[in-house]
Design a protein around this motif. Sequence first.
Motif, PDB file in Angstrom:
ATOM      1  N   SER A  25       0.829  -1.216   0.000  1.00  0.00           N
ATOM      2  CA  SER A  25       0.000   0.000   0.000  1.00  0.00           C
ATOM      3  C   SER A  25       0.858   1.258   0.000  1.00  0.00           C
ATOM      4  N   VAL A  26       1.897   1.274   0.811  1.00  0.00           N
ATOM      5  CA  VAL A  26       2.791   2.434   0.861  1.00  0.00           C
ATOM      6  C   VAL A  26       3.506   2.607  -0.478  1.00  0.00           C
ATOM      7  N   TRP A  27       3.946   1.511  -1.084  1.00  0.00           N
ATOM      8  CA  TRP A  27       4.629   1.585  -2.386  1.00  0.00           C
ATOM      9  C   TRP A  27       3.691   2.134  -3.457  1.00  0.00           C
ATOM     10  N   LEU A  29       1.059   4.035  -3.009  1.00  0.00           N
ATOM     11  CA  LEU A  29       0.817   5.447  -2.710  1.00  0.00           C
ATOM     12  C   LEU A  29       1.979   6.310  -3.188  1.00  0.00           C
ATOM     13  N   GLN A  30       3.198   5.862  -2.952  1.00  0.00           N
ATOM     14  CA  GLN A  30       4.366   6.609  -3.410  1.00  0.00           C
ATOM     15  C   GLN A  30       4.400   6.674  -4.935  1.00  0.00           C
ATOM     16  N   PHE A  31       4.082   5.581  -5.606  1.00  0.00           N
ATOM     17  CA  PHE A  31       4.062   5.548  -7.069  1.00  0.00           C
ATOM     18  C   PHE A  31       3.029   6.537  -7.612  1.00  0.00           C
ATOM     19  N   GLN A  32       1.847   6.564  -7.015  1.00  0.00           N
ATOM     20  CA  GLN A  32       0.801   7.483  -7.459  1.00  0.00           C
ATOM     21  C   GLN A  32       1.207   8.947  -7.242  1.00  0.00           C
ATOM     22  N   LEU A  33       1.836   9.240  -6.123  1.00  0.00           N
ATOM     23  CA  LEU A  33       2.283  10.616  -5.869  1.00  0.00           C
ATOM     24  C   LEU A  33       3.370  11.038  -6.852  1.00  0.00           C
ATOM     25  N   THR A  34       4.259  10.113  -7.192  1.00  0.00           N
ATOM     26  CA  THR A  34       5.305  10.410  -8.177  1.00  0.00           C
ATOM     27  C   THR A  34       4.687  10.687  -9.545  1.00  0.00           C
ATOM     28  N   GLN A  35       3.717   9.877  -9.941  1.00  0.00           N
ATOM     29  CA  GLN A  35       3.040  10.095 -11.225  1.00  0.00           C
ATOM     30  C   GLN A  35       2.286  11.420 -11.229  1.00  0.00           C
ATOM     31  N   LYS A  37       3.031  14.110  -9.541  1.00  0.00           N
ATOM     32  CA  LYS A  37       4.025  15.185  -9.660  1.00  0.00           C
ATOM     33  C   LYS A  37       4.510  15.318 -11.091  1.00  0.00           C
TER      34      LYS A  37
END
Length: 149
Positions: A25-27, A29-35, A37
């Motif tokens: 889930s954390v991974w 979430l990080q992937f979605q935030l990077t996309q 940005k």
Amino acid sequence: MAIKVNHSGFTLVETVLGLFVLVLSVWLLQFQLTQFKRITTYFNDDTALNFHVANCQLGDFLADSYFVSRSNQQVTFYRMKEKKIYQLEQYQDMLRVRGETKGHMPLIQSVASVKMSYQQPILTVKIILKNRQTFSSKQYLPKGSPTVE
């Protein structure tokens, strides 16, 4: 007599599975935030707008001008309005128009390379920016000989 107490809790398998779901889930979430940005940076990038503004400025500047010569990275033209010779060239990381003696007008910044070709009466300018975007401009620039008064 020993009393058996039933302790409720998680087994090792359940704990490992729970940690796996948490890490996944954390991974994600990080992937979605990077996309997110990356997308907002792309859409807030004004390079296309800057190119169209530069293209209009160049078109206005070349109106009532005549082609004189072209070298590797420079086009020389004569502008009837001021009766002066100007050069269109790449200088450091910008495309600019400069006069023969002093002054220049930057057209667009963050330029990686510029290729200019002339097939009478069309001047073609191909610009590759540092962010790898490519733009091409075609301008009407008839051949003529400067008659400086």
